[in-house]
Scaffold this motif. Sequence first.
Motif, PDB file in Angstrom:
ATOM      1  N   UNK A   5       0.838  -1.203   0.000  1.00 48.27           N
ATOM      2  CA  UNK A   5       0.000   0.000   0.000  1.00 48.27           C
ATOM      3  C   UNK A   5       0.871   1.250   0.000  1.00 48.27           C
ATOM      4  N   UNK A   6       0.332   2.308  -0.565  1.00 51.69           N
ATOM      5  CA  UNK A   6       0.983   3.612  -0.552  1.00 51.69           C
ATOM      6  C   UNK A   6      -0.068   4.689  -0.687  1.00 51.69           C
ATOM      7  N   UNK A   7       0.346   5.936  -0.445  1.00 54.44           N
ATOM      8  CA  UNK A   7      -0.554   7.068  -0.640  1.00 54.44           C
ATOM      9  C   UNK A   7      -1.132   7.655   0.621  1.00 54.44           C
ATOM     10  N   UNK A   8      -0.869   7.036   1.753  1.00 54.48           N
ATOM     11  CA  UNK A   8      -1.362   7.588   2.998  1.00 54.48           C
ATOM     12  C   UNK A   8      -0.606   8.842   3.392  1.00 54.48           C
ATOM     13  N   UNK A   9      -1.094   9.474   4.457  1.00 51.08           N
ATOM     14  CA  UNK A   9      -0.442  10.682   4.934  1.00 51.08           C
ATOM     15  C   UNK A   9      -1.349  11.489   5.818  1.00 51.08           C
ATOM     16  N   UNK A  10      -0.926  12.707   6.068  1.00 48.61           N
ATOM     17  CA  UNK A  10      -1.689  13.645   6.900  1.00 48.61           C
ATOM     18  C   UNK A  10      -2.486  14.569   5.986  1.00 48.61           C
ATOM     19  N   UNK A  11      -3.767  14.692   6.262  1.00 50.18           N
ATOM     20  CA  UNK A  11      -4.634  15.541   5.443  1.00 50.18           C
ATOM     21  C   UNK A  11      -5.615  16.259   6.364  1.00 50.18           C
ATOM     22  N   UNK A  12      -6.014  17.447   5.961  1.00 53.90           N
ATOM     23  CA  UNK A  12      -6.981  18.207   6.752  1.00 53.90           C
ATOM     24  C   UNK A  12      -8.389  17.684   6.520  1.00 53.90           C
ATOM     25  N   UNK A  13      -9.268  17.875   7.479  1.00 57.16           N
ATOM     26  CA  UNK A  13     -10.673  17.501   7.274  1.00 57.16           C
ATOM     27  C   UNK A  13     -11.221  18.133   6.005  1.00 57.16           C
ATOM     28  N   UNK A  14     -11.984  17.353   5.252  1.00 52.92           N
ATOM     29  CA  UNK A  14     -12.508  17.816   3.980  1.00 52.92           C
ATOM     30  C   UNK A  14     -11.587  17.547   2.804  1.00 52.92           C
ATOM     31  N   UNK A  15     -10.381  17.125   3.083  1.00 57.36           N
ATOM     32  CA  UNK A  15      -9.415  16.857   2.023  1.00 57.36           C
ATOM     33  C   UNK A  15      -9.591  15.498   1.388  1.00 57.36           C
ATOM     34  N   UNK A  16      -8.690  15.191   0.468  1.00 54.79           N
ATOM     35  CA  UNK A  16      -8.761  13.942  -0.282  1.00 54.79           C
ATOM     36  C   UNK A  16      -7.399  13.250  -0.291  1.00 54.79           C
ATOM     37  N   UNK A  17      -7.462  11.949  -0.412  1.00 57.55           N
ATOM     38  CA  UNK A  17      -6.274  11.127  -0.620  1.00 57.55           C
ATOM     39  C   UNK A  17      -6.631   9.992  -1.559  1.00 57.55           C
ATOM     40  N   UNK A  18      -5.639   9.513  -2.279  1.00 58.92           N
ATOM     41  CA  UNK A  18      -5.820   8.330  -3.107  1.00 58.92           C
ATOM     42  C   UNK A  18      -4.809   7.279  -2.678  1.00 58.92           C
ATOM     43  N   UNK A  19      -5.311   6.185  -2.160  1.00 56.43           N
ATOM     44  CA  UNK A  19      -4.456   5.081  -1.778  1.00 56.43           C
ATOM     45  C   UNK A  19      -4.269   4.130  -2.946  1.00 56.43           C
ATOM     46  N   UNK A  20      -3.089   3.532  -2.998  1.00 59.74           N
ATOM     47  CA  UNK A  20      -2.786   2.537  -4.025  1.00 59.74           C
ATOM     48  C   UNK A  20      -2.305   1.262  -3.373  1.00 59.74           C
ATOM     49  N   UNK A  21      -2.552   0.156  -4.035  1.00 56.53           N
ATOM     50  CA  UNK A  21      -2.073  -1.145  -3.572  1.00 56.53           C
ATOM     51  C   UNK A  21      -1.502  -1.878  -4.773  1.00 56.53           C
ATOM     52  N   UNK A  22      -0.213  -2.146  -4.731  1.00 58.34           N
ATOM     53  CA  UNK A  22       0.462  -2.865  -5.805  1.00 58.34           C
ATOM     54  C   UNK A  22       0.533  -4.343  -5.443  1.00 58.34           C
ATOM     55  N   UNK A  23      -0.019  -5.179  -6.318  1.00 56.92           N
ATOM     56  CA  UNK A  23      -0.080  -6.615  -6.064  1.00 56.92           C
ATOM     57  C   UNK A  23       0.912  -7.359  -6.940  1.00 56.92           C
ATOM     58  N   UNK A  24       1.484  -8.408  -6.394  1.00 54.34           N
ATOM     59  CA  UNK A  24       2.391  -9.245  -7.165  1.00 54.34           C
ATOM     60  C   UNK A  24       2.432 -10.646  -6.574  1.00 54.34           C
ATOM     61  N   UNK A  25       2.778 -11.605  -7.422  1.00 52.86           N
ATOM     62  CA  UNK A  25       2.955 -12.970  -6.955  1.00 52.86           C
ATOM     63  C   UNK A  25       1.717 -13.838  -6.997  1.00 52.86           C
ATOM     64  N   UNK A  26       0.610 -13.309  -7.502  1.00 52.25           N
ATOM     65  CA  UNK A  26      -0.611 -14.096  -7.631  1.00 52.25           C
ATOM     66  C   UNK A  26      -1.433 -13.543  -8.794  1.00 52.25           C
ATOM     67  N   UNK A  27      -2.451 -14.303  -9.200  1.00 49.21           N
ATOM     68  CA  UNK A  27      -3.275 -13.898 -10.345  1.00 49.21           C
ATOM     69  C   UNK A  27      -4.301 -12.879  -9.876  1.00 49.21           C
ATOM     70  N   UNK A  28      -3.910 -11.643  -9.942  1.00 52.38           N
ATOM     71  CA  UNK A  28      -4.672 -10.538  -9.365  1.00 52.38           C
ATOM     72  C   UNK A  28      -6.115 -10.514  -9.864  1.00 52.38           C
ATOM     73  N   UNK A  29      -6.312 -10.753 -11.158  1.00 47.49           N
ATOM     74  CA  UNK A  29      -7.636 -10.594 -11.759  1.00 47.49           C
ATOM     75  C   UNK A  29      -8.663 -11.569 -11.188  1.00 47.49           C
ATOM     76  N   UNK A  30      -8.226 -12.655 -10.585  1.00 41.31           N
ATOM     77  CA  UNK A  30      -9.153 -13.650 -10.045  1.00 41.31           C
ATOM     78  C   UNK A  30      -9.647 -13.309  -8.647  1.00 41.31           C
ATOM     79  N   UNK A  31      -8.959 -12.406  -7.995  1.00 40.71           N
ATOM     80  CA  UNK A  31      -9.198 -12.173  -6.583  1.00 40.71           C
ATOM     81  C   UNK A  31     -10.199 -11.052  -6.339  1.00 40.71           C
TER      82      UNK A  31
END
Length: 115
Positions: A5-31
């Motif tokens: 996971x990545x993209x976390x952090x400190x943000x003010x109320x009302x703000x936005x964040x976009x988290x990402x999760x990079x997957x590897x080692x398995x057939x992602x599309x099936x999960x």
Amino acid sequence: VQLVESGGGLVQPGGSLRLSCAASGFTFSRFTMRWYRQAPGKERALVAGMLLPGGRRDYPDSVKGRFTISRDNAKNMLYLQMNDLKAEDTAMYYCNAIYGNLVYWGQGTQVTVSS
């Protein structure tokens, strides 16, 4: 198998964040892919779930209308767009992958909503 996971952090109320999760080692599309969060002293809770691109998405009432889960199977990536963040959204956010009896977790990314 890795979920990073990545993209976390400190943000003010009302703000936005976009988290990402990079997957590897398995057939992602099936999960089925989900985002969970855990605040200090609380149990881990589901915040968003998604089976297939364009498929049904599940959200608890606490985040419905503010959070959007998406995935890109070509890139083995899972995302969580979080808008109108509130102090109660402060937590460690985890990426989860499940297929049958196979369950994988990432290490988490911290989101802190504070002024």
